[in-house]
Design a protein around this motif. Structure first.
Motif, short mmCIF file in Angstrom:
data_model
loop_
_atom_site.label_atom_id
_atom_site.label_comp_id
_atom_site.label_asym_id
_atom_site.label_seq_id
_atom_site.Cartn_x
_atom_site.Cartn_y
_atom_site.Cartn_z
N VAL A 129 -57.90 36.06 73.58
CA VAL A 129 -58.71 37.14 73.02
C VAL A 129 -58.12 37.64 71.71
O VAL A 129 -58.84 37.91 70.75
N PHE A 130 -56.80 37.73 71.64
CA PHE A 130 -56.14 38.16 70.40
C PHE A 130 -56.57 37.26 69.24
O PHE A 130 -56.98 37.74 68.18
N TRP A 131 -56.49 35.94 69.43
CA TRP A 131 -56.83 35.02 68.34
C TRP A 131 -58.33 35.04 68.04
O TRP A 131 -58.72 34.87 66.88
N GLN A 132 -59.16 35.27 69.03
CA GLN A 132 -60.60 35.43 68.77
C GLN A 132 -60.85 36.66 67.90
O GLN A 132 -61.66 36.62 66.97
N ILE A 133 -60.16 37.75 68.19
CA ILE A 133 -60.32 38.98 67.41
C ILE A 133 -59.76 38.76 66.00
O ILE A 133 -60.38 39.22 65.01
N VAL A 134 -58.64 38.07 65.85
CA VAL A 134 -58.10 37.76 64.52
C VAL A 134 -59.16 37.03 63.69
O VAL A 134 -59.41 37.40 62.54
N ARG A 135 -59.77 36.00 64.28
CA ARG A 135 -60.81 35.24 63.55
C ARG A 135 -61.99 36.12 63.18
O ARG A 135 -62.51 36.07 62.07
N GLN A 136 -62.44 36.95 64.11
CA GLN A 136 -63.60 37.81 63.87
C GLN A 136 -63.31 38.84 62.78
O GLN A 136 -64.13 39.05 61.88
N VAL A 137 -62.16 39.51 62.86
CA VAL A 137 -61.80 40.51 61.86
C VAL A 137 -61.62 39.83 60.50
O VAL A 137 -62.07 40.35 59.47
N SER A 138 -61.01 38.67 60.46
CA SER A 138 -60.83 37.94 59.20
C SER A 138 -62.17 37.58 58.57
O SER A 138 -62.35 37.72 57.35
N THR A 139 -63.11 37.12 59.37
CA THR A 139 -64.45 36.82 58.88
C THR A 139 -65.13 38.08 58.38
O THR A 139 -65.74 38.09 57.31
N PHE A 140 -65.01 39.16 59.13
CA PHE A 140 -65.63 40.44 58.77
C PHE A 140 -65.14 40.94 57.41
O PHE A 140 -65.94 41.33 56.56
N ILE A 141 -63.84 40.93 57.18
CA ILE A 141 -63.32 41.50 55.93
C ILE A 141 -63.66 40.63 54.72
O ILE A 141 -63.58 41.10 53.59
N GLU A 142 -64.06 39.39 54.94
CA GLU A 142 -64.45 38.52 53.83
C GLU A 142 -65.93 38.62 53.48
O GLU A 142 -66.37 38.06 52.48
N PRO A 144 -69.21 39.65 51.80
CA PRO A 144 -69.38 40.23 50.45
C PRO A 144 -69.82 41.70 50.46
O PRO A 144 -69.44 42.45 49.56
N GLN A 145 -70.57 42.12 51.45
CA GLN A 145 -71.04 43.51 51.45
C GLN A 145 -69.91 44.51 51.67
O GLN A 145 -70.08 45.69 51.42
N TYR A 146 -68.74 44.04 52.10
CA TYR A 146 -67.61 44.95 52.30
C TYR A 146 -66.57 44.82 51.19
O TYR A 146 -65.49 45.38 51.28
N ALA A 147 -66.91 44.12 50.12
CA ALA A 147 -66.00 43.98 48.99
C ALA A 147 -66.04 45.20 48.09
O ALA A 147 -65.09 45.48 47.38
N ALA A 148 -67.16 45.94 48.11
CA ALA A 148 -67.32 47.13 47.27
C ALA A 148 -67.27 48.38 48.13
O ALA A 148 -67.30 48.31 49.35
N ALA A 149 -67.24 49.52 47.47
CA ALA A 149 -67.23 50.80 48.19
C ALA A 149 -68.53 50.96 48.96
O ALA A 149 -69.57 50.45 48.55
N PRO A 150 -68.50 51.65 50.10
CA PRO A 150 -69.71 51.83 50.89
C PRO A 150 -70.76 52.65 50.13
O PRO A 150 -70.41 53.51 49.33
N ALA A 151 -72.00 52.33 50.43
CA ALA A 151 -73.11 53.07 49.81
C ALA A 151 -73.17 54.47 50.39
O ALA A 151 -72.70 54.73 51.49
N ALA A 168 -70.70 38.67 62.50
CA ALA A 168 -70.58 40.06 62.06
C ALA A 168 -71.93 40.59 61.65
O ALA A 168 -72.85 39.82 61.38
N ILE A 169 -72.03 41.89 61.60
CA ILE A 169 -73.27 42.53 61.22
C ILE A 169 -73.62 42.17 59.77
O ILE A 169 -72.75 42.06 58.93
N GLN A 170 -74.88 41.93 59.50
CA GLN A 170 -75.33 41.57 58.16
C GLN A 170 -75.98 42.78 57.54
O GLN A 170 -77.10 43.14 57.90
#
Length: 173
Positions: A129-142, A144-151, A168-170
């Motif tokens: 589960v730890f490694w699944q969460i690592v992959r998910q969080v890594s994908t999430f932070i990459e 593009p919609q989270y590269a800029a400040a939130p609207a 991840a949520i689109q």
């Protein structure tokens, strides 16, 4: 100075999966995200196997503690941009309303604390589960919609909420 995204991870006891996700998001992208975690039935402490999984790479384990999700529902609570359920029992209609009406998403992972596991099996389950969460969080932070400040409130539109089939949520920000 740009505003950080506020992300709340939910899990029933807030002692393992949500704590791991909070710690990883803070460690990997704390300059862009404020990470929190909570649950409806918080455990008295973070599970020791979760701490063992996090210990090699997480610098600030002292801030991690189980919290009730009610701490994030009042008028005084921080306004979340995104709430992510890591457990089917807290996903969607089971979670309370959070101020600011944040986007909701589900990243459901197996419960490493499920009843009936022997200790070696539980340790393997935590590691998986730890490694699944690592992959998910890594994908999430990459994303593009989270590269800029939130609207500002009302500027974001989400195409998919409570979607367990995508990584991840689109959101269009």
């Amino acid at each position: 100075m740009t505003k950080k995204y506020k992300v709340l991870f939910l899990c029933r006891e807030n002692s393992a999966r949500s704590i791991i996700a909070e710690a990883l998001l803070r460690e990997l992208a704390g300059h862009r995200f404020d990470a929190f975690s909570a649950g409806p039935e918080p455990a008295p402490r973070v599970h020791p196997i979760a701490i063992a999984q996090l210990r090699p790479g997480i610098s600030d384990l002292g801030v991690l503690c189980p919290k009730s999700w009610l701490e994030f529902t009042g008028e005084w609570a921080p306004r979340m941009d995104l709430v992510i359920a890591l457990d089917a029992c807290v996903a969607g209609h089971h979670a309370p309303r959070f101020p600011g009406e944040p986007a909701l998403s589900s990243w459901v992972f197996a419960d490493p604390l499920a009843d009936g596991m022997l200790e070696p099996e539980r340790v393997r389950s935590f590691e998986k589960v730890f490694w699944q969460i690592v992959r998910q969080v890594s994908t999430f932070i990459e994303l593009p919609q989270y590269a800029a400040a939130p609207a500002r409130t009302g500027d974001a539109s989400c195409a998919s909420v409570n979607d367990t089939t995508t990584p991840a949520i689109q959101c269009n920000v």
